[in-house]
Write an enzyme that holds these catalytic residues in place. Structure first.
Site, short mmCIF file in Angstrom:
data_model
loop_
_atom_site.label_atom_id
_atom_site.label_comp_id
_atom_site.label_asym_id
_atom_site.label_seq_id
_atom_site.Cartn_x
_atom_site.Cartn_y
_atom_site.Cartn_z
N SER A 198 0.85 -1.20 0.00
CA SER A 198 0.00 0.00 0.00
C SER A 198 0.88 1.24 0.00
O SER A 198 2.06 1.17 -0.38
CB SER A 198 -0.93 -0.03 1.22
OG SER A 198 -1.91 0.96 1.12
N ASN A 199 0.35 2.38 0.40
CA ASN A 199 1.12 3.63 0.46
C ASN A 199 0.58 4.50 1.59
O ASN A 199 -0.34 4.10 2.30
CB ASN A 199 1.08 4.36 -0.88
CG ASN A 199 -0.35 4.69 -1.27
OD1 ASN A 199 -1.02 5.48 -0.63
ND2 ASN A 199 -0.84 4.05 -2.33
N HIS A 200 1.16 5.69 1.74
CA HIS A 200 0.87 6.52 2.91
C HIS A 200 -0.34 7.44 2.76
O HIS A 200 -0.54 8.34 3.58
CB HIS A 200 2.09 7.37 3.26
CG HIS A 200 3.26 6.57 3.75
ND1 HIS A 200 3.24 5.87 4.93
CD2 HIS A 200 4.47 6.34 3.20
CE1 HIS A 200 4.39 5.26 5.10
NE2 HIS A 200 5.16 5.53 4.06
N SER A 201 -1.16 7.29 1.73
CA SER A 201 -2.30 8.20 1.58
C SER A 201 -3.26 8.03 2.76
O SER A 201 -3.68 6.92 3.09
CB SER A 201 -3.05 7.92 0.27
OG SER A 201 -4.22 8.69 0.22
#
Ligand code: PMT
Length: 210
Positions: free
Chosen positions: A21-24
């Protein structure tokens, strides 16, 4: 006006307990959806997994997990939209062979094969009909203008909101952000560093200017 917004990250399954995933955080996209509701528009928000409560007054809230689910719902909802704003940080790759059981540790390194996900913006750009507007985001660590303009052209956007990521105090997860908004008519507008709430209002005013 019917406005479709997407927000947050996607999660791409490695096994039942792990994902890519990512940091959004969803803060930017949720602020846009909330500002659009406040301006009296009919707003649908498609969101990846975040900890924020959905803004009040939405027409529809759709919760998804993966890029494939995001693609399915965005293509379904875009048909009804006058304007779509693509603020989600959709994973570009997912594990090619997700496991149904928790992977066990083994000796040595592990190599994961990743395959491309659908470029949702590109699909919507191809679906776009006369009278519909498409606004994308560009999250860039370098060469902001060149990368944003390339994305705008490739994905058939009418606008691209370019923001710098990877520095503290703006972009992913931060309370504030700054945007350079490029328009397909060749003009651009600087929206300086401020709260995502205020920035969302300014951005919508620019997108809806005629
Ligand atoms: O959520 P926050 O913590 O508030 O952070 C906000 C943000 C930094 C995530 C947001 O402002 C932002 O920049 N969103 C876009 C993130 C991104 O994926 O940018 P990109 O440059 O990789 O993608 C370009 C455009 O294509 C984006 O509109 C993206 O939604 C879209 N895209 C990308 C990949 C993909 N498979 N499908 C897509 O539709």
């Amino acid at each position: 006006m019917k406005i479709l917004v997407n927000a947050g990250p996607t999660r791409e399954k490695i096994d039942p307990v792990r994902f890519i995933s990512n940091h959004s955080s969803g803060k930017m996209g949720y602020a846009i959806a909330a500002a659009a509701v406040k301006m009296g528009h009919e707003v649908t928000l498609v969101s990846g997994p975040v900890t924020l409560p959905p803004p009040e007054g939405l027409k529809k809230f759709i919760s998804i997990v993966s890029a494939a689910e995001m693609a399915e719902m965005m293509k379904k909802e875009f048909v009804y939209a006058d304007l779509a704003i693509l603020c989600a940080a959709v994973a570009d790759y997912r594990p090619a062979h997700p496991e149904n059981q928790k992977m066990k540790k083994k000796e040595g390194n592990l190599f994961l094969e990743l395959e491309r996900t659908e470029d949702i913006a590109l699909s919507l750009g191809k679906m776009k009909k006369n009278g519909q507007l498409l606004a994308g985001f560009a999250a860039e660590t370098n060469d902001l203008e060149a990368n944003a303009l390339t994305k705008m052209q490739k994905k058939n956007f009418d606008f691209i909101a370019a923001n710098v990521v990877g520095v503290p105090g703006r972009g992913f997860g931060a309370e504030e952000n700054a945007i350079t908004l490029y328009k397909a008519d060749g003009t651009k507008k600087e929206l300086s560093l401020k709260s995502k709430k205020e920035l969302a209002e300014e951005l919508l005013e620019e997108l809806l200017k005629k």
